[in-house]
Design a protein around this motif. Structure first.
Motif, PDB file in Angstrom:
ATOM      1  N   PHE A 130       0.480  -1.498  -0.295  1.00  0.00           N
ATOM      2  CA  PHE A 130      -0.060  -0.141   0.163  1.00  0.00           C
ATOM      3  C   PHE A 130       0.695   0.971  -0.071  1.00  0.00           C
ATOM      4  O   PHE A 130       0.393   3.152   0.006  1.00  0.00           O
ATOM      5  CB  PHE A 130      -0.699   0.101   1.115  1.00  0.00           C
ATOM      6  CG  PHE A 130      -1.761  -1.450   1.548  1.00  0.00           C
ATOM      7  CD1 PHE A 130      -2.733  -1.135   0.049  1.00  0.00           C
ATOM      8  CD2 PHE A 130      -1.790  -2.062   2.303  1.00  0.00           C
ATOM      9  CE1 PHE A 130      -3.553  -2.486  -0.061  1.00  0.00           C
ATOM     10  CE2 PHE A 130      -2.683  -3.461   1.808  1.00  0.00           C
ATOM     11  CZ  PHE A 130      -3.114  -3.395   1.429  1.00  0.00           C
ATOM     12  N   GLY A 131       2.284   1.084   0.169  1.00  0.00           N
ATOM     13  CA  GLY A 131       2.777   2.751  -0.679  1.00  0.00           C
ATOM     14  C   GLY A 131       3.302   2.571   0.879  1.00  0.00           C
ATOM     15  O   GLY A 131       2.489   2.199   2.791  1.00  0.00           O
ATOM     16  N   SER A 132       4.272   3.197   1.522  1.00  0.00           N
ATOM     17  CA  SER A 132       4.924   4.137   2.196  1.00  0.00           C
ATOM     18  C   SER A 132       4.705   6.120   2.413  1.00  0.00           C
ATOM     19  O   SER A 132       6.413   6.144   1.500  1.00  0.00           O
ATOM     20  CB  SER A 132       5.987   3.597   3.087  1.00  0.00           C
ATOM     21  OG  SER A 132       6.210   4.189   5.016  1.00  0.00           O
ATOM     22  N   LEU A 133       5.253   6.929   3.232  1.00  0.00           N
ATOM     23  CA  LEU A 133       5.855   8.296   2.708  1.00  0.00           C
ATOM     24  C   LEU A 133       7.381   8.082   2.703  1.00  0.00           C
ATOM     25  O   LEU A 133       8.023   8.901   2.621  1.00  0.00           O
ATOM     26  CB  LEU A 133       4.691   9.367   3.223  1.00  0.00           C
ATOM     27  CG  LEU A 133       3.343  10.318   3.034  1.00  0.00           C
ATOM     28  CD1 LEU A 133       3.312  11.116   4.092  1.00  0.00           C
ATOM     29  CD2 LEU A 133       4.213  10.774   1.569  1.00  0.00           C
ATOM     30  N   ALA A 134       7.617   6.836   4.593  1.00  0.00           N
ATOM     31  CA  ALA A 134       8.876   7.512   4.649  1.00  0.00           C
ATOM     32  C   ALA A 134       9.335   6.398   3.727  1.00  0.00           C
ATOM     33  O   ALA A 134      11.001   6.188   4.427  1.00  0.00           O
ATOM     34  CB  ALA A 134       8.955   7.275   5.978  1.00  0.00           C
ATOM     35  N   GLY A 135       9.460   5.296   2.920  1.00  0.00           N
ATOM     36  CA  GLY A 135       9.469   4.417   2.417  1.00  0.00           C
ATOM     37  C   GLY A 135      10.765   4.881   1.243  1.00  0.00           C
ATOM     38  O   GLY A 135      10.711   3.796   0.656  1.00  0.00           O
ATOM     39  N   VAL A 136      11.011   6.178   0.965  1.00  0.00           N
ATOM     40  CA  VAL A 136      11.712   6.268  -0.761  1.00  0.00           C
ATOM     41  C   VAL A 136      13.100   6.402   0.545  1.00  0.00           C
ATOM     42  O   VAL A 136      14.129   7.860   1.107  1.00  0.00           O
ATOM     43  CB  VAL A 136      11.004   7.411  -0.788  1.00  0.00           C
ATOM     44  CG1 VAL A 136      12.454   7.450  -2.415  1.00  0.00           C
ATOM     45  CG2 VAL A 136       9.734   7.390  -1.527  1.00  0.00           C
ATOM     46  N   TYR A 244      -1.120  15.700   0.081  1.00  0.00           N
ATOM     47  CA  TYR A 244      -1.329  16.420   1.302  1.00  0.00           C
ATOM     48  C   TYR A 244      -2.997  15.653   1.815  1.00  0.00           C
ATOM     49  O   TYR A 244      -2.892  16.144   2.973  1.00  0.00           O
ATOM     50  CB  TYR A 244      -1.866  17.449  -0.015  1.00  0.00           C
ATOM     51  CG  TYR A 244      -2.509  18.872   0.556  1.00  0.00           C
ATOM     52  CD1 TYR A 244      -1.925  19.268   2.206  1.00  0.00           C
ATOM     53  CD2 TYR A 244      -3.877  19.153   0.480  1.00  0.00           C
ATOM     54  CE1 TYR A 244      -2.673  20.187   2.065  1.00  0.00           C
ATOM     55  CE2 TYR A 244      -4.887  20.083   1.228  1.00  0.00           C
ATOM     56  CZ  TYR A 244      -4.891  20.429   2.863  1.00  0.00           C
ATOM     57  OH  TYR A 244      -5.143  21.806   2.943  1.00  0.00           O
ATOM     58  N   VAL A 245      -3.732  15.138   0.982  1.00  0.00           N
ATOM     59  CA  VAL A 245      -4.617  14.732   1.756  1.00  0.00           C
ATOM     60  C   VAL A 245      -4.020  13.327   2.992  1.00  0.00           C
ATOM     61  O   VAL A 245      -4.552  13.358   3.849  1.00  0.00           O
ATOM     62  CB  VAL A 245      -5.587  13.890   1.286  1.00  0.00           C
ATOM     63  CG1 VAL A 245      -6.411  12.864   2.171  1.00  0.00           C
ATOM     64  CG2 VAL A 245      -6.154  15.054   0.109  1.00  0.00           C
ATOM     65  N   ASP A 250      -4.099  11.957   7.808  1.00  0.00           N
ATOM     66  CA  ASP A 250      -2.961  10.482   8.273  1.00  0.00           C
ATOM     67  C   ASP A 250      -3.909   9.471   7.547  1.00  0.00           C
ATOM     68  O   ASP A 250      -4.429   7.458   7.997  1.00  0.00           O
ATOM     69  CB  ASP A 250      -3.239   9.850   9.935  1.00  0.00           C
ATOM     70  CG  ASP A 250      -2.207   9.241  10.108  1.00  0.00           C
ATOM     71  OD1 ASP A 250      -1.189   9.299  10.230  1.00  0.00           O
ATOM     72  OD2 ASP A 250      -2.589   8.599  11.496  1.00  0.00           O
ATOM     73  N   LEU A 251      -4.011   9.121   6.260  1.00  0.00           N
ATOM     74  CA  LEU A 251      -4.197   8.122   5.493  1.00  0.00           C
ATOM     75  C   LEU A 251      -3.415   7.562   4.705  1.00  0.00           C
ATOM     76  O   LEU A 251      -2.500   7.761   4.604  1.00  0.00           O
ATOM     77  CB  LEU A 251      -5.561   8.892   4.484  1.00  0.00           C
ATOM     78  CG  LEU A 251      -6.478   9.043   5.193  1.00  0.00           C
ATOM     79  CD1 LEU A 251      -7.458  10.423   4.278  1.00  0.00           C
ATOM     80  CD2 LEU A 251      -6.944   8.345   6.532  1.00  0.00           C
TER      81      LEU A 251
END
Length: 317
Positions: A130-136, A244-245, A250-251
């Protein structure tokens, strides 16, 4: 909900360096997937895109378990599966979607088995799916940028051949084009577009980034060149709004981007100036009004002449 100014402030916050990195990767992925997705949509090969998206999973899992480069691992696995699909699909004994279905489920199952052997299995699996903002990681930014430039460069060089194979495979064979070679090239480019998008969007949802912007653009224009400009723009806009959303509420970032893409598609389906539902109904009502000009009647015994079909994007003006 967080204001736009607060979001921009967080982008510039040095303690939140992962946020601009995730946004940069999402934008680069949107551009590459938007252009590649135009060929996917025109050819009607969304299922192939889905298969390739899941085919990279075992490579990602192996790279994760051995602490290797995720992009390299996913690319190798995706390319191998893409080559197998292209080769097996040449036989007339089986339909292409049957071959794809076999490799699709087998690759995904293999990835699940491999990553289940790693510590922290549940959290790692959720991040991949499902992906992650902090995963890069920082090292992947340069790799993703280089891969994106290579993909776009190859598409520019082979554009006419890929369009010919996409729109008329039999005609391309008659012209002497090696259809299998261009199939392989397109599958590999789809693989690369998927791999650079997986870390932020996720393996399950990345197909939406490949298909939805191009499908939305297809509703808005009949010209391939315009479509290839609109699709990346739509994808980039959805990436910015989705992140942004996601950050505000926190989605999950992948799900947020995909929902924005779905909203854009629905708006285009309803409001597209020529192919939207509203426009079609307006034109239908106008044609039914008394006194409006309709098509001229054809005299008895005279054959109906149809205008020649034009290839998408080949007209001038």
């Amino acid at each position: 909900m967080m204001s736009l100014l607060d979001f921009l402030s967080d982008l510039g916050n040095p303690d939140l360096r992962f946020l601009p990195k995730a946004l940069a990767v999402a934008l680069m992925s949107s551009v590459v997937c938007g252009v590649v997705g135009c060929y996917v949509v025109l050819r009607g090969m969304a299922f192939i895109g889905d298969a390739v998206a899941h085919a990279v999973f075992p490579g990602l899992a192996v790279a994760f378990v051995v602490s290797g480069n995720l992009i390299l691992g996913g690319t190798l696995a995706g390319v191998v599966t893409a080559v197998l699909i292209a080769v097996f699909s040449q036989t007339r004994r089986l339909r292409e979607d049957s071959v794809i279905g076999v490799f699709f489920v087998a690759s995904f199952a293999l990835g699940v088995v491999i990553i289940s052997r790693a510590p922290g299995y549940a959290g790692s699996l959720q991040q991949f799916l499902f992906g992650s903002l902090a995963g890069v990681p920082d090292s992947d930014l340069v790799v993703i940028g280089v891969v994106g430039v290579v993909v776009l460069g190859l598409l520019m060089m082979l554009h006419h051949q890929l369009v010919a194979v996409t729109l008329d495979r039999d005609g391309a064979r008659a012209l002497g084009l090696p259809v299998l070679v261009y199939d392989l090239v397109l599958y590999v480019l789809v693989t690369l577009a998927v791999v650079i998008s997986v870390q932020t969007i996720g393996n399950v949802l990345v197909l939406a980034l490949l298909v939805a912007p191009a499908a939305t653009a297809r509703l808005l224009t009949d010209r391939l060149g315009v479509m290839m400009g609109l699709a990346p723009a739509i994808g980039c806009t959805a990436a910015v709004v989705g992140i942004y959303v996601s950050w505000s509420w926190d989605l999950p970032v992948g799900a947020s981007v995909v929902l924005v893409l779905a909203a854009f598609f629905l708006l285009a389906w309803l409001l597209a100036p020529r192919h939207g539902v509203v426009a079609a109904r307006v034109l239908d009502r106008r044609s039914r009004r008394p006194g409006t000009d309709g098509p001229l009647p054809v005299p008895p015994g005279r054959p109906v002449e149809h205008p020649p079909a034009r290839l998408l994007g080949t007209d001038r003006g």
